[in-house]
Design a protein around this motif. Structure first.
Motif, PDB file in Angstrom:
ATOM      1  N   GLU A  68     -12.255  29.162 -14.786  1.00 26.51           N
ATOM      2  CA  GLU A  68     -13.002  29.048 -16.032  1.00 26.51           C
ATOM      3  C   GLU A  68     -14.202  29.982 -16.070  1.00 26.51           C
ATOM      4  OE1 GLU A  68     -13.894  24.971 -16.809  1.00 26.51           O
ATOM      5  OE2 GLU A  68     -11.806  24.365 -16.570  1.00 26.51           O
ATOM      6  N   ASN A  69     -14.914  30.115 -14.963  1.00 26.29           N
ATOM      7  CA  ASN A  69     -16.115  30.955 -14.966  1.00 26.29           C
ATOM      8  C   ASN A  69     -15.786  32.433 -15.135  1.00 26.29           C
ATOM      9  OD1 ASN A  69     -15.018  30.867 -12.278  1.00 26.29           O
ATOM     10  ND2 ASN A  69     -16.919  31.742 -11.515  1.00 26.29           N
ATOM     11  N   LEU A  70     -14.576  32.830 -14.807  1.00 26.11           N
ATOM     12  CA  LEU A  70     -14.153  34.227 -14.959  1.00 26.11           C
ATOM     13  C   LEU A  70     -13.214  34.404 -16.151  1.00 26.11           C
ATOM     14  CD1 LEU A  70     -13.501  35.052 -11.191  1.00 26.11           C
ATOM     15  CD2 LEU A  70     -15.473  35.730 -12.574  1.00 26.11           C
ATOM     16  N   GLU A  71     -12.950  33.305 -16.870  1.00 28.08           N
ATOM     17  CA  GLU A  71     -12.050  33.313 -18.018  1.00 28.08           C
ATOM     18  C   GLU A  71     -10.697  33.906 -17.662  1.00 28.08           C
ATOM     19  OE1 GLU A  71     -14.069  35.089 -21.337  1.00 28.08           O
ATOM     20  OE2 GLU A  71     -15.688  33.621 -21.272  1.00 28.08           O
ATOM     21  N   MET A  72     -10.129  33.436 -16.547  1.00 25.51           N
ATOM     22  CA  MET A  72      -8.826  33.912 -16.079  1.00 25.51           C
ATOM     23  C   MET A  72      -7.831  32.758 -16.067  1.00 25.51           C
ATOM     24  SD  MET A  72      -9.872  36.308 -12.869  1.00 25.51           S
ATOM     25  CE  MET A  72      -8.788  37.687 -13.082  1.00 25.51           C
ATOM     26  N   ASP A  73      -6.590  33.084 -16.404  1.00 28.71           N
ATOM     27  CA  ASP A  73      -5.517  32.101 -16.342  1.00 28.71           C
ATOM     28  C   ASP A  73      -5.059  31.914 -14.903  1.00 28.71           C
ATOM     29  OD1 ASP A  73      -5.504  31.764 -19.110  1.00 28.71           O
ATOM     30  OD2 ASP A  73      -4.072  33.406 -19.404  1.00 28.71           O
ATOM     31  N   ALA A  74      -4.206  30.929 -14.703  1.00 30.03           N
ATOM     32  CA  ALA A  74      -3.621  30.679 -13.387  1.00 30.03           C
ATOM     33  C   ALA A  74      -2.749  31.859 -12.976  1.00 30.03           C
ATOM     34  CB  ALA A  74      -2.793  29.394 -13.435  1.00 30.03           C
ATOM     35  N   MET A  75      -2.838  32.235 -11.706  1.00 29.37           N
ATOM     36  CA  MET A  75      -2.030  33.340 -11.167  1.00 29.37           C
ATOM     37  C   MET A  75      -2.218  33.408  -9.655  1.00 29.37           C
ATOM     38  SD  MET A  75      -4.325  36.672 -12.300  1.00 29.37           S
ATOM     39  CE  MET A  75      -4.827  36.095 -13.904  1.00 29.37           C
ATOM     40  N   THR A  76      -1.578  34.359  -9.023  1.00 32.03           N
ATOM     41  CA  THR A  76      -1.789  34.638  -7.609  1.00 32.03           C
ATOM     42  C   THR A  76      -2.473  35.985  -7.520  1.00 32.03           C
ATOM     43  OG1 THR A  76       0.200  33.404  -6.996  1.00 32.03           O
ATOM     44  CG2 THR A  76      -0.657  34.972  -5.370  1.00 32.03           C
TER      45      THR A  76
END
Length: 115
Positions: A68-76
């Motif tokens: 959330e703090n980096l506004e990134m979705d789930a991933m590897t």
């Protein structure tokens, strides 16, 4: 009759103005709430699973949920670690809670805890 029409028109204007004013207050409250949530998100933990620990490079590959703090979705993805000692705390397959931040232009794990 003229007075009745003027009264109705003024009533409509007041109702619209009150509605717009109330809507503006709601937006300001929402903005304050969002910025507080953003500050909390910056320090909130994310969850993931260690896929690879590269001690020579000081990097950790993590399959993670949303950051959330980096506004990134789930991933590897691969992260640098702030402290190389973090790499000795985990092995492949460990479930972890962590904080990732952008440090000097690189995504870096700044805090790490095994679940």
């Amino acid at each position: 009759m003229k007075n009745a029409i003027v009264s109705i028109a003024m009533g409509c204007v007041l109702a619209i103005s009150a509605s717009a004013y109330a809507e503006g207050d709601t937006e300001n409250t929402h903005v304050a709430s969002t910025s507080q949530t953003g500050a909390d998100a910056k320090h909130s933990m994310s969850h993931g699973e260690v896929k690879k620990a590269d001690t020579a490079a000081g990097k950790l590959t993590i399959k993670h949920g949303p950051l959330e703090n980096l506004e990134m979705d789930a991933m590897t993805m691969v992260f640098k670690v702030k402290d190389p000692a973090m790499l000795s705390q985990v092995i492949v397959g460990d479930k972890i809670d962590f904080v990732a931040e952008e440090v000097d232009g690189a995504l870096t794990v700044t805090e790490l805890h095994k679940q």
